[in-house]
Design a protein around this motif. Structure first.
Motif, PDB file in Angstrom:
ATOM      1  N   VAL A  53       7.283 -39.538 118.393  1.00  0.00           N
ATOM      2  CA  VAL A  53       6.067 -39.986 119.055  1.00  0.00           C
ATOM      3  C   VAL A  53       4.885 -39.532 118.208  1.00  0.00           C
ATOM      4  O   VAL A  53       4.387 -38.428 118.340  1.00  0.00           O
ATOM      5  N   ALA A  54       4.450 -40.388 117.308  1.00  0.00           N
ATOM      6  CA  ALA A  54       3.405 -40.025 116.347  1.00  0.00           C
ATOM      7  C   ALA A  54       2.023 -40.122 116.984  1.00  0.00           C
ATOM      8  O   ALA A  54       1.757 -40.997 117.789  1.00  0.00           O
ATOM      9  N   GLU A  55       1.137 -39.213 116.587  1.00  0.00           N
ATOM     10  CA  GLU A  55      -0.247 -39.252 117.065  1.00  0.00           C
ATOM     11  C   GLU A  55      -1.098 -40.218 116.238  1.00  0.00           C
ATOM     12  O   GLU A  55      -2.073 -40.757 116.720  1.00  0.00           O
ATOM     13  N   GLY A  56      -0.768 -40.389 114.992  1.00  0.00           N
ATOM     14  CA  GLY A  56      -1.566 -41.257 114.134  1.00  0.00           C
ATOM     15  C   GLY A  56      -0.685 -42.244 113.401  1.00  0.00           C
ATOM     16  O   GLY A  56       0.525 -42.301 113.629  1.00  0.00           O
ATOM     17  N   PRO A  57      -1.250 -43.041 112.513  1.00  0.00           N
ATOM     18  CA  PRO A  57      -0.462 -44.026 111.766  1.00  0.00           C
ATOM     19  C   PRO A  57       0.595 -43.354 110.891  1.00  0.00           C
ATOM     20  O   PRO A  57       0.420 -42.226 110.439  1.00  0.00           O
ATOM     21  N   ASP A  58       1.701 -44.080 110.665  1.00  0.00           N
ATOM     22  CA  ASP A  58       2.716 -43.618 109.718  1.00  0.00           C
ATOM     23  C   ASP A  58       2.153 -43.692 108.305  1.00  0.00           C
ATOM     24  O   ASP A  58       1.059 -44.213 108.072  1.00  0.00           O
ATOM     25  N   GLY A  59       2.946 -43.222 107.365  1.00  0.00           N
ATOM     26  CA  GLY A  59       2.526 -43.243 105.974  1.00  0.00           C
ATOM     27  C   GLY A  59       2.228 -44.635 105.459  1.00  0.00           C
ATOM     28  O   GLY A  59       1.388 -44.811 104.568  1.00  0.00           O
ATOM     29  N   ASP A  60       2.929 -45.654 106.014  1.00  0.00           N
ATOM     30  CA  ASP A  60       2.689 -47.029 105.547  1.00  0.00           C
ATOM     31  C   ASP A  60       1.656 -47.755 106.412  1.00  0.00           C
ATOM     32  O   ASP A  60       1.443 -48.954 106.253  1.00  0.00           O
ATOM     33  N   GLY A  61       1.050 -47.000 107.348  1.00  0.00           N
ATOM     34  CA  GLY A  61       0.023 -47.602 108.193  1.00  0.00           C
ATOM     35  C   GLY A  61       0.505 -48.112 109.535  1.00  0.00           C
ATOM     36  O   GLY A  61      -0.300 -48.588 110.346  1.00  0.00           O
ATOM     37  N   ALA A  62       1.818 -48.031 109.824  1.00  0.00           N
ATOM     38  CA  ALA A  62       2.344 -48.499 111.115  1.00  0.00           C
ATOM     39  C   ALA A  62       1.810 -47.627 112.248  1.00  0.00           C
ATOM     40  O   ALA A  62       1.662 -46.412 112.104  1.00  0.00           O
ATOM     41  N   ARG A  63       1.563 -48.256 113.392  1.00  0.00           N
ATOM     42  CA  ARG A  63       1.097 -47.539 114.589  1.00  0.00           C
ATOM     43  C   ARG A  63       2.038 -47.831 115.748  1.00  0.00           C
ATOM     44  O   ARG A  63       2.539 -48.947 115.889  1.00  0.00           O
ATOM     45  N   TRP A  64       2.249 -46.813 116.601  1.00  0.00           N
ATOM     46  CA  TRP A  64       3.228 -46.901 117.689  1.00  0.00           C
ATOM     47  C   TRP A  64       2.564 -46.630 119.032  1.00  0.00           C
ATOM     48  O   TRP A  64       1.716 -45.749 119.148  1.00  0.00           O
ATOM     49  N   TRP A  65       2.997 -47.364 120.054  1.00  0.00           N
ATOM     50  CA  TRP A  65       2.608 -47.125 121.440  1.00  0.00           C
ATOM     51  C   TRP A  65       3.888 -47.038 122.261  1.00  0.00           C
ATOM     52  O   TRP A  65       4.613 -48.034 122.405  1.00  0.00           O
ATOM     53  N   VAL A  76       5.825 -50.454 121.379  1.00  0.00           N
ATOM     54  CA  VAL A  76       5.211 -51.539 120.626  1.00  0.00           C
ATOM     55  C   VAL A  76       4.777 -50.930 119.301  1.00  0.00           C
ATOM     56  O   VAL A  76       4.127 -49.881 119.278  1.00  0.00           O
ATOM     57  N   VAL A  77       5.143 -51.574 118.221  1.00  0.00           N
ATOM     58  CA  VAL A  77       4.758 -51.073 116.906  1.00  0.00           C
ATOM     59  C   VAL A  77       3.969 -52.146 116.164  1.00  0.00           C
ATOM     60  O   VAL A  77       4.393 -53.294 116.099  1.00  0.00           O
ATOM     61  N   LEU A  78       2.801 -51.749 115.689  1.00  0.00           N
ATOM     62  CA  LEU A  78       2.014 -52.594 114.794  1.00  0.00           C
ATOM     63  C   LEU A  78       2.492 -52.238 113.395  1.00  0.00           C
ATOM     64  O   LEU A  78       2.231 -51.136 112.897  1.00  0.00           O
TER      65      LEU A  78
END
Length: 239
Positions: A53-65, A76-78
């Motif tokens: 459960v990441a607080e910020g974007p992944d290293g490649d810029g992906a974001r998770w909700w 949901v992942v952007l």
């Protein structure tokens, strides 16, 4: 997962599908989801590991909700630059799974259909598996799990005589077929993997052909065998 609980109230209408456009727009705005983007939905069969459960974007810029869903979790992942493969690799890194990932969709309004396809992808995971699979890589198996009555009929029709064998005897034949398929039809490579003589592999495959009345050298009949093997793999009973 306090964050996940908060997200759940907003993700619910998006993941359920069929929400009015104004509700979709408000939920997306509240979550900070861009109107257009490369989205996917992930459904896990177990609770999400806290580390995932990441607080910020992944290293490649992906974001998770993330939000909870019974004994599992939904996200949901952007997608970032690494795309779906990068998202699956991240989940595997944190020990999440089993899980299913939907195909890529282009807007928050399509997340409902993506959720349903992610659920189907999860059903293609074998019992006890920890894998996270993408629906696009499991389409034939997804067809099988979408029609359980037909799947059961296929298994009985193709593997009926094989299933009548003693469990140990059946496991040897099924295991040989699996290894032969993984070795792309090479008897020699399968023999090395199985630590037996190539003639032993030949004999087991010929016996399987006789029992199923299907030839491994005929493409349509090979499809029958591969699909029946998928149904057997997904069943709760051992081969």
């Amino acid at each position: 997962m306090q964050r996940g609980t908060r997200y759940g109230a907003l993700l619910g209408p998006l993941l359920a599908g069929g929400a009015p456009p104004d509700l979709v727009e408000r939920a997306a705005r509240g979550l900070g989801l861009p109107e257009r983007g490369r989205y996917a939905v992930v459904v896990l069969g177990t609770p999400v590991p806290e580390a995932a459960v990441a607080e910020g974007p992944d290293g490649d810029g992906a974001r998770w909700w993330w939000c909870g869903a019974g004994d599992g979790a939904v996200a949901v992942v952007l997608l970032g630059a690494a795309g779906p493969a990068g998202a699956v690799a991240r989940l595997a890194e944190h020990g999440a799974g089993p899980g299913g990932m939907s195909p890529v969709v282009g807007s928050p309004g399509q997340l409902g259909s993506a959720r349903r396809l992610a659920d189907t992808a999860l059903l293609t995971c074998a019992p006890g598996s920890r894998e996270v699979v993408r629906l696009d890589e499991r389409l034939p198996t997804a067809l099988l799990v979408s029609g359980p009555e037909l799947s059961s009929r296929l298994l009985a029709e193709v593997f009926g005589p094989l299933l009548a064998l003693a469990p140990a005897e059946r496991a040897v034949l099924v295991g040989t077929l699996e290894v032969w398929l993984e070795c792309e039809g090479s008897v020699g490579r399968a023999a090395v993997r199985l630590r037996c003589h190539r003639n032993t592999v030949f004999n087991r495959l010929r016996r399987l052909e006789r029992l199923t009345a299907r030839s491994l050298s005929r493409p349509r009949e090979l499809v029958d065998l591969v699909l029946a093997l998928d149904v057997l793999r997904l069943s709760s009973a051992p081969p």
